[in-house]
Design a protein around this motif. Structure first.
Motif, short mmCIF file in Angstrom:
data_model
loop_
_atom_site.label_atom_id
_atom_site.label_comp_id
_atom_site.label_asym_id
_atom_site.label_seq_id
_atom_site.Cartn_x
_atom_site.Cartn_y
_atom_site.Cartn_z
N ILE A 1 -22.03 7.97 -7.42
CA ILE A 1 -22.66 6.96 -7.21
C ILE A 1 -21.58 5.99 -7.60
CG2 ILE A 1 -25.11 7.60 -6.04
CD1 ILE A 1 -26.01 6.40 -8.71
N GLY A 2 -20.99 5.87 -9.05
CA GLY A 2 -20.32 5.33 -9.71
C GLY A 2 -21.83 4.28 -10.59
N ILE A 3 -21.49 3.33 -11.70
CA ILE A 3 -22.09 2.51 -12.17
C ILE A 3 -21.34 1.37 -12.20
CG2 ILE A 3 -22.93 1.87 -14.46
CD1 ILE A 3 -22.06 5.16 -15.24
N LYS A 4 -22.54 0.14 -11.82
CA LYS A 4 -21.69 -0.90 -11.26
C LYS A 4 -21.58 -1.70 -13.21
CE LYS A 4 -25.08 -2.52 -8.07
NZ LYS A 4 -26.33 -2.99 -7.65
N SER B 1 -32.04 3.22 -21.25
CA SER B 1 -31.91 2.93 -19.96
C SER B 1 -31.04 3.23 -19.34
CB SER B 1 -30.67 1.75 -21.52
OG SER B 1 -29.60 1.53 -20.18
N ARG B 2 -31.54 3.21 -18.21
CA ARG B 2 -30.96 3.69 -16.86
C ARG B 2 -30.43 3.16 -15.85
NH1 ARG B 2 -34.90 8.19 -14.13
NH2 ARG B 2 -32.60 8.25 -13.66
N ALA B 3 -29.70 3.65 -15.19
CA ALA B 3 -28.73 2.12 -14.22
C ALA B 3 -29.67 2.45 -13.23
CB ALA B 3 -27.11 2.02 -13.96
N THR C 1 -34.49 11.12 -17.99
CA THR C 1 -35.02 10.00 -19.56
C THR C 1 -34.55 8.48 -19.66
OG1 THR C 1 -34.41 10.65 -21.10
CG2 THR C 1 -36.62 11.85 -19.55
N GLY C 2 -33.01 8.43 -19.40
CA GLY C 2 -31.72 7.54 -20.04
C GLY C 2 -31.86 7.63 -21.91
N LEU C 3 -32.24 8.51 -22.33
CA LEU C 3 -31.92 9.21 -23.81
C LEU C 3 -30.17 9.70 -24.49
CD1 LEU C 3 -35.41 10.88 -24.82
CD2 LEU C 3 -34.75 8.71 -25.40
N GLY C 4 -30.26 10.74 -22.85
CA GLY C 4 -28.70 11.70 -22.44
C GLY C 4 -27.78 10.35 -23.76
N LEU C 5 -27.29 9.79 -23.00
CA LEU C 5 -25.96 9.20 -22.94
C LEU C 5 -26.09 8.02 -24.73
CD1 LEU C 5 -24.91 7.96 -20.26
CD2 LEU C 5 -23.72 10.15 -21.02
N ASN C 6 -27.67 7.90 -24.68
CA ASN C 6 -28.11 6.88 -26.08
C ASN C 6 -27.63 8.17 -27.60
OD1 ASN C 6 -29.89 6.18 -28.53
ND2 ASN C 6 -29.26 5.01 -28.07
N LEU C 7 -27.80 9.19 -26.60
CA LEU C 7 -27.71 10.52 -28.50
C LEU C 7 -26.47 10.73 -27.85
CD1 LEU C 7 -29.81 12.94 -30.08
CD2 LEU C 7 -29.54 13.84 -27.83
N MET D 1 -15.89 7.86 -14.49
CA MET D 1 -15.66 9.46 -14.68
C MET D 1 -15.70 8.75 -16.61
SD MET D 1 -11.31 10.52 -16.37
CE MET D 1 -10.75 8.77 -16.41
N PHE D 2 -16.63 9.89 -17.55
CA PHE D 2 -16.85 9.92 -19.26
C PHE D 2 -16.15 10.17 -19.31
CE2 PHE D 2 -20.88 9.01 -17.47
CZ PHE D 2 -21.48 7.62 -18.22
N THR D 3 -14.74 9.94 -20.66
CA THR D 3 -14.67 10.33 -21.39
C THR D 3 -14.78 10.89 -22.70
OG1 THR D 3 -12.01 9.64 -20.29
CG2 THR D 3 -11.74 10.04 -22.52
P1 ADP Z 1 -30.78 10.05 -17.38
O1 ADP Z 1 -31.77 10.97 -18.01
O2 ADP Z 1 -31.26 9.03 -16.77
O3 ADP Z 1 -29.77 10.71 -16.79
P2 ADP Z 1 -28.73 9.40 -19.16
O4 ADP Z 1 -28.88 8.37 -20.64
O5 ADP Z 1 -28.19 10.57 -19.61
O6 ADP Z 1 -29.77 9.23 -18.93
O7 ADP Z 1 -27.88 8.10 -18.44
C1 ADP Z 1 -27.88 6.87 -18.30
C2 ADP Z 1 -28.21 6.61 -17.41
O8 ADP Z 1 -26.06 6.34 -16.79
C3 ADP Z 1 -28.08 7.20 -16.35
O9 ADP Z 1 -29.37 6.62 -15.52
C4 ADP Z 1 -27.84 6.61 -14.87
O10 ADP Z 1 -28.05 5.68 -14.18
C5 ADP Z 1 -26.22 6.55 -15.74
N1 ADP Z 1 -25.22 7.70 -15.52
C6 ADP Z 1 -24.87 8.83 -16.37
N2 ADP Z 1 -24.16 9.30 -16.22
C7 ADP Z 1 -23.52 8.37 -14.20
C8 ADP Z 1 -23.08 9.19 -13.37
N3 ADP Z 1 -21.71 10.18 -13.90
N4 ADP Z 1 -22.87 8.48 -12.35
C9 ADP Z 1 -23.70 7.50 -12.50
N5 ADP Z 1 -24.20 7.05 -13.15
C10 ADP Z 1 -24.42 7.49 -14.22
#
Ligand code: ADP
Length: 627
Positions: free
Chosen positions: A405-408, A420-422, A433-439, A462-464
């Motif tokens: 879905i992409g991220i704005k 934080s969740r988009a 939960t919005g914790l994964g990327l922060n961690l 794309m995450f690097t």
């Molecule tokens: P969550 O548990 O909500 O997935 P994350 O911290 O892992 O928490 O991610 C934070 C937010 O980043 C997600 O809620 C989502 O909105 C956005 N996001 C993360 N990865 C992607 C992805 N591959 N494509 C689109 N949006 C993403």
């Protein structure tokens, strides 16, 4: 009639002291150091006024009673000494404020003043310090140096405080203290050696007080000090609240992990033993839900560890291929369910073996891969692994691209924030939960790495993730193909060890946990004895020699550590050299090292994964017993 001395400087000193006093009162500082500063200024005002006044009264002594002249001169010496007395105690207050503890030994400084007053009274009849006569006017006596003793003594005491507690004084504090004494010293030297007819000493003290006022007594500075103090207090409060939270989470995670251990363990047995497809299907669902629950608990626990600064890195040697395979393995099932294609591109000249924190790297990769699966409806997920080598280091980078879905653009920074969740409303159906990327980003930073994101809304992301690692074996990794992924546990389970002559003991106060271990090891042939308490465990160990002992930590009456300690105390203990492995749901940072220090050879965290349990036993059961 002319005056014996030029009083211009003393008058200037009076004016400076008045200005300082007015400013100092207008700021209304209420700490004890503020009050002491005001006393210094008052004494400086007195000293300068008396310096000028006594010059006049001595010049006109015909009109001034002799007693008044003696009194005024004595007061002049006294006020000069008092300046230095209050200055020591002023510096002392700063030391006390920093130290949070009062300085003993300041009282004797005041006694000296009393003694000094007595000396001055005696002087009136003896004239040993100074005398005032009709013929010669004011004259120094042979003990004139006595008036110097007190200021010099106080200056030495300040010097002592200065060197003893220099580390505690802030830089601007000690600089102004030095400046004050330098000003006084210059004033004294000039008056004594160059311009004896000018009253420079008292003037110099008031000049020296200006930088003291400017750096330590201005309203801005006091406000800053107050704000800093408040901040320190709040910080301490927040820290203790955070510690309480971490403790609570650690306890909760222990409590929650124990039942999950039983659920996942029993479920594993169903998966291994049932031949019924629909049962296996349900069981598979329990497994993935259980694992999600577990990783959620781990994430929460890890976040609080990172926040408390307690996250530690566990560095070890690992196979890069295995790391990639394992990470893929964790998301493979979900990917297949959604019909997503997976493409892997690993540059085949990457070194095969690296050294670093594999566990946390895997955690980050799984997190990013999981997100890619979660936020992609159709299309593919591509993982590209490349590296840049320099000497014995490699900057390895994992780029994970999806067609989701992409991220704005405006949300791309925020997603790394906690909770934080988009596009919350749109993604409400996607669990998270919005914790994964922060961690993940916190962990990456801990390892001196980083995570960046590029995304086109509605097209893909794309995450690097880049991280420096030490190269252990330069042999090229060769072709990595996820088709060759090692089979996970479950219906494809195949035991890695078979050792029917090996005997192990498991000590745990929860019956379910004992059965889980027994069941997990069913196909390994290993004989498993169980004990529901530490005491029972010791009893069994007196009779049977075991190859390995698995010991739970938190047990009533005698916990795992105490049980091990008791075992070590028994003379000629049958299992003295048996490796004892800690098996616990206590998954807080630092516990591993703590257990190793206590004498355990290894540490397994609950819920135990069957394969990890087997790997560990392979390490500690003698090779002869393994078939
Ligand atoms: P969550 O548990 O909500 O997935 P994350 O911290 O892992 O928490 O991610 C934070 C937010 O980043 C997600 O809620 C989502 O909105 C956005 N996001 C993360 N990865 C992607 C992805 N591959 N494509 C689109 N949006 C993403």
């Amino acid at each position: 009639m002319s005056l014996g001395y030029n009083i211009d400087f003393a008058v200037a000193g009076v004016l400076i002291s008045i200005v300082l006093l007015v400013y100092s009162f207008s700021t209304r500082g209420t700490t004890s150091s503020d009050k002491r500063f005001r006393w210094i200024v008052v004494c400086s005002l007195m000293a300068n006024s008396l310096d000028a006044l006594t010059t006049v009264t001595i010049a006109y002594q015909k009109f001034v009673p002799l007693g008044i002249n003696y009194l005024l001169n004595s007061l002049l010496f006294l006020s000069e000494s008092m300046i230095f007395y209050f200055f020591v105690s002023y510096v002392g207050k700063f030391v006390e404020e920093e130290r949070g503890q009062s300085l003993k030994g300041q009282v004797h400084l005041l006694y000296l003043i009393v003694l000094y007053v007595m000396v001055l009274i005696v002087n009136v009849s003896q004239g040993m310090i100074f005398s005032i006569t009709d013929e010669a006017g004011y004259q120094h006596g042979i003990l004139y140096f006595v008036v110097m003793i007190l200021p010099v003594y106080y200056a030495c005491f300040t010097l002592y405080l200065f060197f003893r507690y220099k580390g505690m004084l802030k830089r601007d504090h000690w600089i102004t203290i030095v400046v004050f004494y330098i000003a006084v010293l210059i004033g004294t030297v000039i008056q004594m050696l160059i311009l004896p007819q000018y009253l420079l000493l008292t003037f110099a003290t008031s000049i020296g007080l200006i930088p003291v006022y400017v750096t330590m007594e201005t309203p801005d500075y006091r406000a800053l000090v107050e704000a800093n103090k408040q901040l320190e207090k709040e910080k301490a409060k927040a820290n203790s609240a955070n510690e309480a939270k971490t403790d609570f989470l650690a306890n909760m995670s222990h409590e929650i992990r124990t039942p999950i251990n039983a659920v996942l363990g029993m479920n594993e047995m169903i998966l291994r033993e049932s031949k019924d497809n629909s049962i296996n299907y349900y069981s598979g669902k329990i497994k993935s839900a259980g694992q999600t629950l577990l990783s959620l608990i781990n994430d929460i626990l890890d976040i609080s560890k990172v926040e408390a600064g307690k996250m530690e890195l566990y560095e070890s040697e690992y196979e890069l291929k295995q790391l990639i395979n394992d990470s893929f393995d964790m998301v493979n099932e979900a990917m297949q369910e959604k019909g997503l294609k997976f493409e892997l591109e690993v540059s085949n000249d990457l070194p095969s073996t690296l050294f670093g924190d594999e566990v946390h790297i895997r955690q980050i990769l799984v997190n990013i891969l999981n997100n890619a699966v979660k936020y992609t409806k159709r299309g593919y997920i591509r993982m590209k692994v490349i590296g840049e080598m320099k000497d014995d280091m490699i900057n390895i980078s994992f780029a994970i691209k999806d067609t989701g879905i992409g991220i704005k653009r405006e949300e791309q920074k925020e997603i790394f924030e906690k909770f934080s969740r988009a596009e919350l409303e749109k993604n409400i159906n996607i669990a998270g939960t919005g914790l994964g990327l922060n961690l993940s980003i916190n962990l990456a930073h801990l390892m001196n790495g980083d995570i960046s994101v590029k995304s086109l809304y509605r097209v893909g992301t794309m995450f690097t993730f880049t991280v420096p690692q030490v190269i252990k074996n330069r042999n090229p990794i060769g072709n990595v193909d996820v088709g060759t992924v090692v089979a996970g546990e479950g219906s494809n389970y195949k035991n890695k060890i078979y050792a029917p002559t090996a005997k192990i003991l498991v000590v745990d106060d929860v019956e379910n946990n004992l059965s889980v271990i027994k069941l997990l090891l069913k196909q390994t042939g290993i004989q498993v004895d169980t004990a529901l308490s530490g005491a029972r465990g010791i009893d069994l160990c007196m009779k049977t020699k075991y190859d390995v002992i698995l010991m739970d930590h938190m047990m009533p009456e005698m916990n795992g550590i105490d049980t091990l300690k008791s075992m070590q105390m028994i003379p000629n203990f049958l299992n003295a050299d048996t490796p004892v492995i800690m098996l616990t749901a206590n998954a807080v940072t630092g516990v591993r090292e703590q257990y190793l220090r206590e004498g355990f050879v290894d540490y397994l965290s609950k819920p135990v994964k069957g394969s990890l349990l087997e790997d560990t036993l392979i390490k500690y059961i003698s090779k002869e017993k393994q078939e």
